[in-house]
Scaffold this active site. Structure first.
Site, PDB file in Angstrom:
ATOM      1  CG  ASP A 159      -4.393 -30.880  -8.337  1.00  0.00           C
ATOM      2  OD1 ASP A 159      -5.382 -31.324  -8.566  1.00  0.00           O
ATOM      3  OD2 ASP A 159      -4.943 -30.359  -7.107  1.00  0.00           O
ATOM      4  CG  ASP A 229      -5.093 -35.732  -2.592  1.00  0.00           C
ATOM      5  OD1 ASP A 229      -4.764 -35.492  -3.455  1.00  0.00           O
ATOM      6  OD2 ASP A 229      -5.618 -34.431  -2.125  1.00  0.00           O
TER       7      ASP A 229
HETATM    8  C1  GLA Z   1      -5.940 -31.779  -4.484  1.00  0.00           C
HETATM    9  C2  GLA Z   1      -4.151 -32.282  -4.071  1.00  0.00           C
HETATM   10  C3  GLA Z   1      -3.295 -32.039  -3.557  1.00  0.00           C
HETATM   11  C4  GLA Z   1      -3.359 -29.971  -2.972  1.00  0.00           C
HETATM   12  C5  GLA Z   1      -5.206 -30.184  -3.396  1.00  0.00           C
HETATM   13  C6  GLA Z   1      -5.188 -28.126  -2.789  1.00  0.00           C
HETATM   14  O1  GLA Z   1      -6.650 -32.727  -3.565  1.00  0.00           O
HETATM   15  O2  GLA Z   1      -3.914 -33.354  -4.741  1.00  0.00           O
HETATM   16  O3  GLA Z   1      -2.225 -32.488  -3.248  1.00  0.00           O
HETATM   17  O4  GLA Z   1      -2.478 -29.959  -4.177  1.00  0.00           O
HETATM   18  O5  GLA Z   1      -6.219 -30.297  -4.138  1.00  0.00           O
HETATM   19  O6  GLA Z   1      -6.601 -27.954  -3.064  1.00  0.00           O
END
Ligand code: GLA
Length: 408
Positions: A159, A229
Protein backbone atom coordinates in the site's frame (compact mmCIF):
# COMPACT_ATOMS: atom_id res chain seq x y z
CA UNK A 1 14.56 -1.14 -18.55
CA UNK A 2 18.22 -0.17 -18.32
CA UNK A 3 20.48 -3.16 -17.65
CA UNK A 4 23.52 -2.38 -15.50
CA UNK A 5 26.99 -3.51 -16.70
CA UNK A 6 27.48 -6.18 -13.99
CA UNK A 7 24.01 -7.59 -14.67
CA UNK A 8 24.67 -7.64 -18.41
CA UNK A 9 27.98 -9.40 -17.75
CA UNK A 10 26.27 -11.93 -15.51
CA UNK A 11 23.65 -12.64 -18.18
CA UNK A 12 26.25 -13.00 -20.97
CA UNK A 13 28.48 -15.12 -18.71
CA UNK A 14 25.61 -17.40 -17.82
CA UNK A 15 24.61 -17.81 -21.46
CA UNK A 16 28.18 -18.68 -22.46
CA UNK A 17 28.53 -21.22 -19.66
CA UNK A 18 25.22 -22.80 -20.54
CA UNK A 19 26.20 -23.02 -24.20
CA UNK A 20 29.53 -24.64 -23.25
CA UNK A 21 27.84 -27.15 -20.99
CA UNK A 22 25.46 -28.06 -23.79
CA UNK A 23 28.26 -28.84 -26.22
CA UNK A 24 30.34 -30.96 -23.83
CA UNK A 25 27.73 -33.02 -22.00
CA UNK A 26 24.96 -35.19 -23.39
CA UNK A 27 21.84 -33.09 -23.19
CA UNK A 28 19.73 -34.16 -20.25
CA UNK A 29 16.02 -34.27 -21.01
CA UNK A 30 14.31 -31.43 -19.22
CA UNK A 31 11.34 -32.54 -17.17
CA UNK A 32 10.32 -29.18 -15.85
CA UNK A 33 6.63 -28.99 -15.17
CA UNK A 34 5.40 -25.59 -16.30
CA UNK A 35 5.42 -23.18 -13.35
CA UNK A 36 1.78 -22.60 -12.40
CA UNK A 37 0.65 -19.02 -12.94
CA UNK A 38 0.18 -17.23 -9.65
CA UNK A 39 -3.35 -15.82 -9.46
CA UNK A 40 -4.33 -17.63 -12.67
CA UNK A 41 -7.88 -16.63 -11.71
CA UNK A 42 -8.74 -13.60 -9.53
CA UNK A 43 -7.68 -14.28 -5.91
CA UNK A 44 -10.51 -15.23 -3.56
CA UNK A 45 -10.42 -14.94 0.20
CA UNK A 46 -11.16 -12.66 3.11
CA UNK A 47 -9.30 -9.57 4.36
CA UNK A 48 -9.44 -8.10 7.85
CA UNK A 49 -9.67 -4.39 6.98
CA UNK A 50 -13.30 -3.79 6.04
CA UNK A 51 -14.63 -5.23 9.27
CA UNK A 52 -11.86 -5.08 11.89
CA UNK A 53 -9.80 -2.14 10.56
CA UNK A 54 -7.02 -1.35 13.07
CA UNK A 55 -8.41 -3.65 15.80
CA UNK A 56 -7.54 -6.97 14.16
CA UNK A 57 -5.84 -9.65 16.25
CA UNK A 58 -4.33 -13.09 15.80
CA UNK A 59 -7.54 -14.55 17.24
CA UNK A 60 -9.69 -12.77 14.64
CA UNK A 61 -7.57 -14.24 11.86
CA UNK A 62 -7.81 -17.75 13.34
CA UNK A 63 -11.58 -17.32 13.72
CA UNK A 64 -11.83 -16.13 10.14
CA UNK A 65 -9.94 -19.23 8.96
CA UNK A 66 -12.25 -21.47 11.03
CA UNK A 67 -15.31 -19.71 9.67
CA UNK A 68 -14.15 -19.91 6.08
CA UNK A 69 -14.19 -23.67 6.50
CA UNK A 70 -17.37 -24.05 8.58
CA UNK A 71 -19.50 -21.68 6.47
CA UNK A 72 -18.59 -23.40 3.20
CA UNK A 73 -16.68 -20.38 1.92
CA UNK A 74 -13.56 -22.48 1.51
CA UNK A 75 -15.54 -25.04 -0.50
CA UNK A 76 -16.90 -22.20 -2.62
CA UNK A 77 -13.33 -21.22 -3.54
CA UNK A 78 -12.22 -18.66 -0.94
CA UNK A 79 -8.59 -19.40 -0.10
CA UNK A 80 -6.68 -16.40 1.25
CA UNK A 81 -7.04 -15.12 4.80
CA UNK A 82 -5.37 -11.73 4.61
CA UNK A 83 -4.15 -9.61 7.49
CA UNK A 84 -4.35 -5.96 6.53
CA UNK A 85 -2.63 -3.03 8.23
CA UNK A 86 -1.74 -2.76 11.96
CA UNK A 87 0.11 -6.04 12.65
CA UNK A 88 3.52 -4.35 12.64
CA UNK A 89 5.79 -3.23 15.50
CA UNK A 90 9.32 -1.80 15.15
CA UNK A 91 12.53 -3.03 13.55
CA UNK A 92 15.35 -4.33 15.74
CA UNK A 93 19.02 -3.32 15.44
CA UNK A 94 19.41 -5.70 12.49
CA UNK A 95 16.48 -4.17 10.69
CA UNK A 96 14.26 -7.19 11.29
CA UNK A 97 10.62 -6.15 11.57
CA UNK A 98 8.73 -7.46 14.60
CA UNK A 99 5.03 -8.04 15.05
CA UNK A 100 3.10 -6.16 17.72
CA UNK A 101 1.45 -7.75 20.75
CA UNK A 102 -1.80 -8.49 18.86
CA UNK A 103 0.18 -10.91 16.65
CA UNK A 104 2.48 -12.75 19.05
CA UNK A 105 3.70 -15.42 16.61
CA UNK A 106 3.17 -14.89 12.89
CA UNK A 107 4.73 -18.21 11.90
CA UNK A 108 2.37 -20.09 14.23
CA UNK A 109 -0.56 -18.14 12.84
CA UNK A 110 0.45 -18.95 9.26
CA UNK A 111 0.82 -22.63 10.21
CA UNK A 112 -2.67 -22.55 11.71
CA UNK A 113 -4.21 -21.01 8.59
CA UNK A 114 -2.34 -23.50 6.40
CA UNK A 115 -3.55 -26.38 8.57
CA UNK A 116 -7.09 -25.48 7.47
CA UNK A 117 -6.10 -25.86 3.83
CA UNK A 118 -6.10 -22.07 3.39
CA UNK A 119 -3.42 -19.49 2.55
CA UNK A 120 -2.41 -16.37 4.42
CA UNK A 121 -1.71 -12.82 3.30
CA UNK A 122 -0.04 -9.83 4.89
CA UNK A 123 0.25 -6.08 4.30
CA UNK A 124 3.01 -3.48 3.97
CA UNK A 125 3.98 -0.56 1.76
CA UNK A 126 6.89 1.04 -0.07
CA UNK A 127 7.07 4.07 2.24
CA UNK A 128 8.45 4.41 5.76
CA UNK A 129 4.96 4.00 7.24
CA UNK A 130 1.74 2.22 6.35
CA UNK A 131 -1.53 4.11 5.98
CA UNK A 132 -2.22 3.34 9.64
CA UNK A 133 1.16 4.82 10.64
CA UNK A 134 2.86 1.46 11.28
CA UNK A 135 6.32 0.44 10.08
CA UNK A 136 6.47 -0.22 6.32
CA UNK A 137 9.17 -1.59 4.01
CA UNK A 138 11.18 1.38 2.70
CA UNK A 139 14.84 0.28 2.35
CA UNK A 140 14.02 -3.16 3.80
CA UNK A 141 12.25 -4.73 0.84
CA UNK A 142 14.43 -7.83 0.47
CA UNK A 143 14.63 -8.37 4.22
CA UNK A 144 10.85 -8.10 4.57
CA UNK A 145 10.12 -10.38 1.61
CA UNK A 146 12.42 -12.99 3.15
CA UNK A 147 10.72 -12.58 6.50
CA UNK A 148 7.29 -13.12 4.93
CA UNK A 149 8.58 -16.21 3.11
CA UNK A 150 10.05 -17.57 6.36
CA UNK A 151 6.66 -17.20 8.02
CA UNK A 152 4.92 -18.93 5.11
CA UNK A 153 3.10 -15.89 3.77
CA UNK A 154 1.32 -16.39 0.42
CA UNK A 155 0.06 -12.91 -0.48
CA UNK A 156 1.26 -9.34 0.02
CA UNK A 157 -0.86 -6.20 -0.28
CA UNK A 158 1.57 -3.33 -0.80
CA UNK A 159 0.00 0.00 0.00
CA UNK A 160 1.51 3.25 -1.21
CA UNK A 161 0.49 5.71 1.54
CA UNK A 162 3.54 7.49 2.98
CA UNK A 163 5.59 6.80 -0.15
CA UNK A 164 3.72 9.80 -1.55
CA UNK A 165 5.77 12.01 0.80
CA UNK A 166 9.01 10.32 -0.28
CA UNK A 167 8.20 11.04 -3.93
CA UNK A 168 7.25 14.63 -3.22
CA UNK A 169 10.50 15.19 -1.32
CA UNK A 170 12.72 13.53 -3.94
CA UNK A 171 11.06 14.92 -7.06
CA UNK A 172 9.16 18.07 -6.07
CA UNK A 173 6.77 19.34 -8.76
CA UNK A 174 7.88 16.62 -11.13
CA UNK A 175 4.99 14.27 -11.90
CA UNK A 176 6.93 12.09 -14.30
CA UNK A 177 9.81 11.83 -11.83
CA UNK A 178 7.43 10.90 -9.03
CA UNK A 179 5.83 8.24 -11.18
CA UNK A 180 9.25 6.75 -11.97
CA UNK A 181 10.03 6.63 -8.25
CA UNK A 182 6.74 4.89 -7.53
CA UNK A 183 7.22 2.28 -10.23
CA UNK A 184 10.79 1.70 -9.02
CA UNK A 185 9.55 1.21 -5.45
CA UNK A 186 6.94 -1.35 -6.52
CA UNK A 187 9.50 -3.04 -8.78
CA UNK A 188 11.85 -3.41 -5.82
CA UNK A 189 9.27 -5.34 -3.84
CA UNK A 190 8.15 -7.31 -6.90
CA UNK A 191 11.75 -8.49 -7.37
CA UNK A 192 12.22 -9.15 -3.65
CA UNK A 193 9.14 -11.38 -3.64
CA UNK A 194 10.30 -13.22 -6.74
CA UNK A 195 13.65 -14.01 -5.14
CA UNK A 196 12.12 -14.90 -1.76
CA UNK A 197 11.87 -18.56 -2.74
CA UNK A 198 8.11 -18.66 -2.13
CA UNK A 199 5.27 -17.90 -4.52
CA UNK A 200 3.69 -14.78 -3.02
CA UNK A 201 0.82 -13.03 -4.79
CA UNK A 202 1.75 -9.35 -5.24
CA UNK A 203 -1.18 -6.97 -4.78
CA UNK A 204 -0.46 -3.32 -5.59
CA UNK A 205 -2.48 -0.78 -3.68
CA UNK A 206 -1.95 2.74 -4.97
CA UNK A 207 -5.60 3.53 -5.64
CA UNK A 208 -5.37 3.42 -9.44
CA UNK A 209 -3.28 6.58 -9.84
CA UNK A 210 -0.88 6.71 -12.80
CA UNK A 211 -2.65 3.85 -14.61
CA UNK A 212 -1.11 0.86 -12.77
CA UNK A 213 -2.83 -1.46 -15.27
CA UNK A 214 -0.27 -0.26 -17.82
CA UNK A 215 2.87 -1.06 -15.82
CA UNK A 216 2.01 -3.34 -12.90
CA UNK A 217 1.94 -6.65 -14.83
CA UNK A 218 5.49 -6.08 -16.10
CA UNK A 219 6.87 -5.61 -12.60
CA UNK A 220 5.27 -8.77 -11.23
CA UNK A 221 1.96 -7.33 -10.03
CA UNK A 222 -0.81 -9.93 -9.88
CA UNK A 223 -3.45 -7.33 -9.13
CA UNK A 224 -3.60 -3.59 -8.74
CA UNK A 225 -6.20 -1.38 -7.18
CA UNK A 226 -8.10 0.50 -9.84
CA UNK A 227 -9.96 2.80 -7.42
CA UNK A 228 -9.83 4.58 -4.10
CA UNK A 229 -11.11 2.82 -0.98
CA UNK A 230 -14.48 1.08 -1.19
CA UNK A 231 -17.07 1.99 1.43
CA UNK A 232 -20.07 -0.06 2.57
CA UNK A 233 -22.69 2.11 0.87
CA UNK A 234 -24.35 2.21 -2.53
CA UNK A 235 -22.74 5.45 -3.71
CA UNK A 236 -19.30 3.95 -3.29
CA UNK A 237 -20.24 0.70 -5.06
CA UNK A 238 -21.92 2.65 -7.86
CA UNK A 239 -18.91 4.97 -8.29
CA UNK A 240 -16.50 2.07 -8.46
CA UNK A 241 -18.60 0.22 -11.05
CA UNK A 242 -18.71 3.36 -13.21
CA UNK A 243 -14.94 3.80 -12.99
CA UNK A 244 -14.18 0.31 -14.29
CA UNK A 245 -15.48 0.73 -17.84
CA UNK A 246 -12.54 0.65 -20.26
CA UNK A 247 -10.15 -1.39 -18.11
CA UNK A 248 -11.11 -4.86 -19.35
CA UNK A 249 -8.26 -5.18 -21.81
CA UNK A 250 -5.69 -5.03 -19.02
CA UNK A 251 -6.99 -8.05 -17.09
CA UNK A 252 -6.09 -11.68 -17.68
CA UNK A 253 -4.71 -14.77 -15.98
CA UNK A 254 -2.08 -13.69 -13.44
CA UNK A 255 -2.90 -9.98 -13.61
CA UNK A 256 -6.18 -8.38 -12.57
CA UNK A 257 -7.81 -5.02 -12.07
CA UNK A 258 -8.79 -4.73 -8.41
CA UNK A 259 -11.85 -2.55 -7.71
CA UNK A 260 -11.12 -3.13 -4.00
CA UNK A 261 -12.40 -5.66 -1.50
CA UNK A 262 -15.98 -6.76 -1.05
CA UNK A 263 -18.33 -4.94 1.28
CA UNK A 264 -20.99 -7.63 0.93
CA UNK A 265 -22.70 -7.91 4.34
CA UNK A 266 -21.29 -4.61 5.62
CA UNK A 267 -22.71 -1.17 6.35
CA UNK A 268 -26.15 -0.29 5.08
CA UNK A 269 -26.15 -2.15 1.78
CA UNK A 270 -29.53 -3.73 1.05
CA UNK A 271 -29.78 -7.30 -0.19
CA UNK A 272 -30.32 -6.03 -3.74
CA UNK A 273 -27.23 -3.84 -3.46
CA UNK A 274 -25.17 -6.70 -2.05
CA UNK A 275 -26.30 -8.87 -4.99
CA UNK A 276 -25.42 -6.20 -7.52
CA UNK A 277 -22.05 -5.53 -5.86
CA UNK A 278 -21.15 -9.24 -5.93
CA UNK A 279 -22.50 -9.77 -9.46
CA UNK A 280 -20.50 -6.86 -10.80
CA UNK A 281 -17.26 -7.90 -9.10
CA UNK A 282 -17.77 -11.26 -10.83
CA UNK A 283 -18.43 -9.58 -14.18
CA UNK A 284 -15.28 -7.50 -13.67
CA UNK A 285 -13.10 -10.57 -12.96
CA UNK A 286 -12.29 -8.83 -9.69
CA UNK A 287 -10.54 -10.41 -6.74
CA UNK A 288 -13.26 -11.64 -4.38
CA UNK A 289 -11.94 -10.70 -0.95
CA UNK A 290 -14.79 -10.73 1.50
CA UNK A 291 -14.50 -8.28 4.37
CA UNK A 292 -17.46 -9.10 6.57
CA UNK A 293 -17.98 -10.39 10.11
CA UNK A 294 -17.75 -14.09 9.32
CA UNK A 295 -18.82 -15.48 12.72
CA UNK A 296 -22.04 -13.44 12.52
CA UNK A 297 -22.72 -13.76 8.81
CA UNK A 298 -26.46 -13.79 8.04
CA UNK A 299 -27.72 -16.69 5.87
CA UNK A 300 -28.77 -14.31 3.08
CA UNK A 301 -25.25 -12.87 2.96
CA UNK A 302 -23.69 -16.32 2.98
CA UNK A 303 -25.96 -17.26 0.07
CA UNK A 304 -24.63 -14.30 -1.90
CA UNK A 305 -20.96 -14.87 -1.09
CA UNK A 306 -21.16 -18.61 -1.82
CA UNK A 307 -23.31 -18.51 -4.96
CA UNK A 308 -21.28 -20.96 -7.02
CA UNK A 309 -22.74 -19.87 -10.36
CA UNK A 310 -21.74 -16.26 -9.78
CA UNK A 311 -18.32 -17.28 -8.49
CA UNK A 312 -17.87 -19.36 -11.66
CA UNK A 313 -18.33 -16.18 -13.71
CA UNK A 314 -15.63 -14.44 -11.68
CA UNK A 315 -13.28 -17.41 -11.84
CA UNK A 316 -13.80 -18.24 -15.50
CA UNK A 317 -10.47 -19.50 -16.72
CA UNK A 318 -10.36 -17.36 -19.87
CA UNK A 319 -10.01 -14.33 -17.62
CA UNK A 320 -11.83 -11.95 -19.97
CA UNK A 321 -13.15 -9.08 -17.90
CA UNK A 322 -16.69 -7.96 -18.69
CA UNK A 323 -17.48 -4.68 -20.41
CA UNK A 324 -20.34 -2.21 -20.36
CA UNK A 325 -22.09 -2.77 -23.68
CA UNK A 326 -24.69 -0.05 -23.40
CA UNK A 327 -26.69 2.10 -21.04
CA UNK A 328 -30.36 3.00 -21.36
CA UNK A 329 -31.27 5.70 -18.91
CA UNK A 330 -30.40 4.37 -15.51
CA UNK A 331 -30.09 0.79 -16.68
CA UNK A 332 -26.76 -0.58 -17.82
CA UNK A 333 -26.08 -3.78 -19.70
CA UNK A 334 -22.72 -5.49 -19.20
CA UNK A 335 -21.46 -8.65 -20.89
CA UNK A 336 -18.61 -11.03 -20.26
CA UNK A 337 -17.30 -13.72 -22.62
CA UNK A 338 -16.66 -17.01 -20.88
CA UNK A 339 -14.83 -20.17 -21.72
CA UNK A 340 -16.58 -22.71 -23.92
CA UNK A 341 -18.23 -19.89 -25.88
CA UNK A 342 -20.59 -19.04 -23.00
CA UNK A 343 -21.57 -15.51 -22.05
CA UNK A 344 -22.72 -13.70 -18.92
CA UNK A 345 -25.07 -10.75 -19.15
CA UNK A 346 -25.75 -8.38 -16.28
CA UNK A 347 -28.52 -5.79 -16.41
CA UNK A 348 -28.26 -3.28 -13.56
CA UNK A 349 -30.74 -0.73 -12.40
CA UNK A 350 -28.66 2.09 -11.01
CA UNK A 351 -31.63 4.42 -10.58
CA UNK A 352 -32.90 5.72 -7.29
CA UNK A 353 -36.58 5.05 -7.66
CA UNK A 354 -38.33 1.83 -8.47
CA UNK A 355 -38.85 1.43 -12.20
CA UNK A 356 -37.04 4.69 -12.82
CA UNK A 357 -36.19 3.80 -16.42
CA UNK A 358 -39.15 1.66 -17.23
CA UNK A 359 -40.27 0.25 -19.48
CA UNK A 360 -36.78 -1.08 -20.28
CA UNK A 361 -36.52 -3.27 -23.36
CA UNK A 362 -33.48 -5.49 -23.73
CA UNK A 363 -31.63 -5.20 -27.02
CA UNK A 364 -30.02 -8.50 -27.94
CA UNK A 365 -28.75 -6.95 -31.15
CA UNK A 366 -26.58 -4.54 -29.16
CA UNK A 367 -25.08 -7.60 -27.47
CA UNK A 368 -24.35 -9.14 -30.87
CA UNK A 369 -26.96 -11.87 -30.33
CA UNK A 370 -29.67 -13.03 -32.69
CA UNK A 371 -32.87 -14.82 -31.82
CA UNK A 372 -34.02 -16.15 -28.45
CA UNK A 373 -31.22 -17.01 -26.01
CA UNK A 374 -31.65 -19.77 -23.45
CA UNK A 375 -29.93 -19.09 -20.16
CA UNK A 376 -29.98 -19.38 -16.40
CA UNK A 377 -30.84 -16.59 -13.99
CA UNK A 378 -27.97 -16.93 -11.53
CA UNK A 379 -29.84 -15.43 -8.58
CA UNK A 380 -33.08 -17.42 -8.89
CA UNK A 381 -31.44 -20.52 -10.37
CA UNK A 382 -34.26 -20.68 -12.91
CA UNK A 383 -34.03 -21.11 -16.67
CA UNK A 384 -34.79 -17.97 -18.66
CA UNK A 385 -35.15 -17.17 -22.32
CA UNK A 386 -34.03 -13.73 -23.40
CA UNK A 387 -35.64 -12.33 -26.50
CA UNK A 388 -34.90 -9.18 -28.44
CA UNK A 389 -36.87 -6.22 -27.19
CA UNK A 390 -38.30 -8.05 -24.21
CA UNK A 391 -39.38 -5.84 -21.33
CA UNK A 392 -37.35 -6.37 -18.17
CA UNK A 393 -38.29 -4.96 -14.81
CA UNK A 394 -35.54 -4.66 -12.27
CA UNK A 395 -35.94 -2.92 -8.96
CA UNK A 396 -33.76 -0.01 -8.02
CA UNK A 397 -30.10 -1.07 -7.41
CA UNK A 398 -30.86 -4.70 -8.27
CA UNK A 399 -29.45 -6.84 -11.03
CA UNK A 400 -30.47 -9.50 -13.51
CA UNK A 401 -27.52 -11.84 -14.03
CA UNK A 402 -27.87 -14.49 -16.71
CA UNK A 403 -25.46 -17.09 -18.02
CA UNK A 404 -26.04 -18.18 -21.60
CA UNK A 405 -24.31 -21.46 -22.38
CA UNK A 406 -24.49 -21.22 -26.17
CA UNK A 407 -25.12 -17.66 -27.29
CA UNK A 408 -26.15 -17.29 -30.93
C1 GLA B 1 -5.54 2.11 2.65
C2 GLA B 1 -6.02 0.94 1.79
C3 GLA B 1 -7.06 0.16 2.55
C4 GLA B 1 -6.47 -0.36 3.85
C5 GLA B 1 -5.91 0.80 4.67
C6 GLA B 1 -5.12 0.31 5.87
O1 GLA B 1 -6.54 3.03 2.88
O2 GLA B 1 -6.54 1.41 0.57
O3 GLA B 1 -7.54 -0.93 1.76
O4 GLA B 1 -5.45 -1.28 3.55
O5 GLA B 1 -5.05 1.62 3.89
O6 GLA B 1 -4.52 1.33 6.60
Amino acid sequence: MRISAPLLFAVIGFTTLTAAAQTTAAPAKAHHAPTPILAATPPMGWNSWNFFADKVTDKDIRNAADQMVSTGMKDAGYVYVNIDDTWEAERDANGVLHTNSRFPDMKALADYVHSKGLKIGIYSGPGPKTCGGFTASLDHEVQDAQLYASWGIDYLKYDMCSFGDVMAAKAPNDNAGQMRLMIAAYTKMGNALKSSGRPIVFSLCQYGVDAPWEWAPAIGGNLWRSTGDVQPNWDSIYDIISEQAGLAKYAGPGHWNDPDMLEVGNGDLTLAENRTHFSMWAMLAAPLLAGNDLPNMKPAIKDILTNKDVIAIDQDKLGHEGTRVYADGELEVWARHLSGGAMAIAVLDLGESRYSTHPFHLSLAKLGLHGPQMGKNLWTGKDVTLTDGMPIEIESHDVLLVRIASPK
